[in-house]
Design a protein around this motif. Structure first.
Motif, short mmCIF file in Angstrom:
data_model
loop_
_atom_site.label_atom_id
_atom_site.label_comp_id
_atom_site.label_asym_id
_atom_site.label_seq_id
_atom_site.Cartn_x
_atom_site.Cartn_y
_atom_site.Cartn_z
N VAL A 188 83.03 18.34 -54.74
CA VAL A 188 83.87 18.14 -53.48
C VAL A 188 82.70 17.84 -52.30
CG1 VAL A 188 85.37 19.08 -51.94
CG2 VAL A 188 85.83 19.58 -54.37
N SER A 189 83.00 16.81 -51.57
CA SER A 189 81.63 16.69 -50.54
C SER A 189 82.33 16.56 -49.19
CB SER A 189 80.98 15.64 -50.97
OG SER A 189 81.58 14.24 -50.90
N ALA A 190 81.57 16.73 -48.38
CA ALA A 190 81.79 16.41 -46.84
C ALA A 190 80.25 15.99 -46.31
CB ALA A 190 82.37 17.33 -45.96
N HIS A 191 80.37 15.42 -45.03
CA HIS A 191 78.82 15.15 -44.51
C HIS A 191 78.76 15.96 -43.20
CE1 HIS A 191 80.08 12.37 -41.16
NE2 HIS A 191 80.74 12.06 -42.15
N SER A 192 77.47 16.51 -42.94
CA SER A 192 77.38 17.30 -41.57
C SER A 192 76.89 16.62 -40.43
CB SER A 192 76.16 18.46 -42.19
OG SER A 192 75.10 17.71 -42.36
N ASP A 193 76.56 15.59 -40.49
CA ASP A 193 76.00 14.70 -39.39
C ASP A 193 77.14 14.00 -38.43
OD1 ASP A 193 76.26 13.03 -41.53
OD2 ASP A 193 75.22 11.46 -40.40
N GLU A 194 76.58 13.86 -37.00
CA GLU A 194 77.55 13.28 -36.14
C GLU A 194 76.76 12.09 -35.55
OE1 GLU A 194 78.18 15.77 -32.28
OE2 GLU A 194 76.72 17.09 -33.46
N ILE A 195 77.81 11.36 -34.98
CA ILE A 195 76.96 10.10 -34.18
C ILE A 195 76.33 10.79 -32.88
CG2 ILE A 195 78.30 8.32 -35.08
CD1 ILE A 195 79.40 9.43 -31.50
N GLY A 196 75.53 9.96 -32.17
CA GLY A 196 75.07 10.49 -31.03
C GLY A 196 73.82 9.54 -30.56
N PHE A 197 72.77 10.37 -30.10
CA PHE A 197 71.52 9.68 -29.44
C PHE A 197 70.28 10.57 -29.66
CE2 PHE A 197 75.47 9.78 -26.76
CZ PHE A 197 75.86 7.99 -26.75
N CYS A 198 69.11 9.89 -29.34
CA CYS A 198 68.06 10.51 -29.28
C CYS A 198 67.14 10.03 -27.92
CB CYS A 198 67.11 10.21 -30.47
SG CYS A 198 66.54 8.79 -30.78
N VAL A 199 66.09 10.97 -27.57
CA VAL A 199 65.50 10.51 -26.24
C VAL A 199 64.42 9.70 -26.64
CG1 VAL A 199 63.70 11.39 -24.86
CG2 VAL A 199 65.66 13.06 -25.52
N LYS A 200 64.53 8.24 -26.11
CA LYS A 200 63.63 7.40 -26.36
C LYS A 200 62.39 7.54 -25.35
CE LYS A 200 63.58 2.33 -26.28
NZ LYS A 200 63.14 2.19 -27.79
N ASN A 201 62.47 8.04 -24.32
CA ASN A 201 61.26 7.83 -23.44
C ASN A 201 61.69 8.65 -22.17
OD1 ASN A 201 58.70 7.96 -22.56
ND2 ASN A 201 58.68 5.76 -22.34
N ILE A 202 60.57 9.40 -21.44
CA ILE A 202 60.99 10.30 -20.21
C ILE A 202 60.26 9.51 -19.22
CG2 ILE A 202 60.73 12.39 -19.13
CD1 ILE A 202 60.41 13.71 -21.62
N LEU A 203 61.04 8.82 -18.15
CA LEU A 203 60.36 8.06 -16.96
C LEU A 203 59.53 8.77 -16.01
CD1 LEU A 203 63.42 5.62 -16.52
CD2 LEU A 203 61.30 5.24 -18.09
N PRO A 204 58.53 8.28 -15.32
CA PRO A 204 57.91 9.03 -14.45
C PRO A 204 58.79 9.98 -13.33
CG PRO A 204 57.01 7.07 -14.82
CD PRO A 204 58.09 6.99 -15.46
N ASP A 205 59.85 9.33 -13.08
CA ASP A 205 60.88 9.99 -12.17
C ASP A 205 61.84 11.12 -12.73
OD1 ASP A 205 62.31 8.38 -13.32
OD2 ASP A 205 62.84 7.05 -11.45
N GLY A 206 61.71 11.33 -14.22
CA GLY A 206 62.23 12.45 -14.63
C GLY A 206 63.57 12.08 -15.43
N TYR A 207 64.10 10.82 -14.89
CA TYR A 207 65.31 10.28 -15.98
C TYR A 207 64.73 9.98 -17.35
CZ TYR A 207 67.33 9.47 -11.33
OH TYR A 207 67.73 9.84 -10.07
N ILE A 208 65.68 10.08 -18.31
CA ILE A 208 65.71 10.07 -19.72
C ILE A 208 66.33 8.60 -20.20
CG2 ILE A 208 66.17 11.00 -21.96
CD1 ILE A 208 64.61 12.63 -20.33
N ILE A 209 65.61 7.95 -20.80
CA ILE A 209 65.98 6.75 -21.54
C ILE A 209 66.42 6.78 -23.10
CG2 ILE A 209 65.38 4.88 -19.86
CD1 ILE A 209 63.05 4.22 -21.75
N PHE A 210 67.37 6.43 -23.61
CA PHE A 210 67.65 6.83 -25.06
C PHE A 210 68.21 5.70 -25.91
CE2 PHE A 210 71.30 6.78 -22.23
CZ PHE A 210 72.32 6.36 -22.86
N ASP A 211 68.07 6.05 -27.32
CA ASP A 211 68.46 5.17 -28.28
C ASP A 211 70.09 5.79 -28.98
OD1 ASP A 211 66.93 3.04 -28.19
OD2 ASP A 211 65.21 4.11 -29.65
N LYS A 212 70.75 4.97 -29.48
CA LYS A 212 72.06 5.45 -30.09
C LYS A 212 71.57 5.73 -31.41
CE LYS A 212 74.69 1.66 -29.03
NZ LYS A 212 75.84 0.87 -29.00
#
Length: 376
Positions: free
Chosen positions: A76-100
């Motif tokens: 009997v199986s299930a999966h543990s993961d969820e959809i989301g994002f990850c940090v792609k880069n941190i810009l010089p002004d502190g904002y985060i860009i991301f990937d799905k």
């Protein structure tokens, strides 16, 4: 684990235990590839109620419980993961860009709160002030590539000092909201933490004297990005047959032609996709005839209605598509918990449907070995 023991002791019914396990599980961050926190909790929760629990190097869990007599191996199986994002880069002004990571709709992005890493560093996916948007901009849906996350940092160094690194997991921030009917729960990652909770309750209820053979409880990783955990573990156990637990979109909303396109209703019992396959991607699952008989018989025995349907050509697929090709072929079926608003931070599930999944699967385990698995 003290938390899971407390849940078992304090919650009086299976449905209440599933509710409390779900409440805790959805509070964890477990994007595909970063499931460590969820895997750790499930391993610690399964250990006291299993004969053996293993976690492989990729995070797939195998819990084993032996029955009172020899018999088939059921998984009997299930999966543990969820959809989301990850940090792609941190810009010089502190904002985060991301990937799905996984199937996230761009329509959900702007103006949402997020958590970064399992420390839940708070962030906001920014949106241009409404006062300054042109009429054209107000109608546009920005892609993830055009969005950014504001963590309240004014420099890259400030963001890094918070503990943010390239590749860190990001999820939607979402509370555990009980509707007016308390059995209706809206939150993130119902897909597939509800079935992790059901699997825990199955192992909590099933005693060795209840069944013959061996029960394998499997929790896979990276389902949302290509059923990868199922590929990793499919040949390890070599069960005689399997029941895959996952969620399924409910079609009972005004924007879907329910009866024509998706005849699945919230609160009307578990769903069983007889056949599903993603057009052009090679994924295809068709329920084994004897496994279908098991589901039908236990549905009748437990007085739990099941919603049968097919989903060929739609974007619906489960670990079953990879499991059924493992070894010499794995007879299996899917028992699914309906939920509205899939892959969003407001997925809506009915606990009566979840309890119905539990009753059917427990019945199949209890009856293990009493039905031939011959194809004809």
């Amino acid at each position: 684990m003290s938390h899971s023991k407390t849940l078992t002791k304090e919650a009086g019914t299976a449905k209440e235990r599933i509710r409390e396990q779900l409440r805790h599980l959805v509070s964890l961050v477990g994007v595909s590839g970063s499931e460590q926190e969820v895997v750790k909790y499930l391993k610690e929760s399964l250990s006291p109620i299993s004969d053996e629990v293993k976690v492989d190097h990729s995070g797939n869990i195998i819990a084993v419980k032996h029955g009172i007599a020899p018999g088939p191996k059921i998984m009997v199986s299930a999966h543990s993961d969820e959809i989301g994002f990850c940090v792609k880069n941190i810009l010089p002004d502190g904002y985060i860009i991301f990937d799905k990571i996984g199937g996230v709709s761009d329509q959900l992005l702007q103006g949402r709160k997020v958590w970064i890493t399992n420390k839940k560093i708070p962030g906001i996916i920014g949106i241009k002030a409404g006062h300054l948007q042109t009429s054209e901009e107000s109608k546009q849906v920005k892609s993830a590539q055009d969005c950014y996350i504001d963590v309240g940092a004014f420099t890259k160094m400030q963001a890094e000092e918070m503990g943010i690194k390239i590749g860190d997991a990001i999820v939607f921030q979402s509370d555990f909201m009980e509707m007016h009917d308390k059995d209706l729960i809206s939150t993130k990652s119902v897909d597939n933490r509800i079935n992790c909770a059901i699997l825990l309750e199955l192992f909590n209820q099933v005693k060795a004297s209840d069944f013959s053979g061996t029960l394998y409880g499997v929790v896979t990783v990276q389902e949302e990005v290509g059923l990868r955990g199922a590929s990793m573990i499919g040949n390890v156990i070599e069960p005689d047959y399997a029941i895959v637990l996952d969620t399924i979109p409910a079609g009972d909303t005004p924007d879907i032609n329910t009866e024509k396109n998706l005849p699945v209703y919230l609160g009307k019992g578990p769903a069983c996709p007889i056949s599903d396959g993603v057009r052009g991607e090679g994924f295809f699952t068709y329920i084994h005839p004897k496994v279908r008989e098991m589901i039908e018989e236990q549905s009748e025995n437990a007085d739990v209605p099941v919603q049968y349907l097919t989903l060929n050509g739609d974007a619906y697929v489960t670990d079953a598509a990879n499991f059924n090709l493992a070894g010499k072929g794995m007879p299996l079926g899917v028992v699914a918990t309906p939920r509205r608003y899939s892959h969003s931070p407001v997925e809506l599930v009915h606990l009566n449907d979840a309890e119905g999944v539990l009753k059917i699967v427990k019945g199949i385990v209890s009856d293990n070995g009493n039905k031939s698995l011959d194809f004809i």
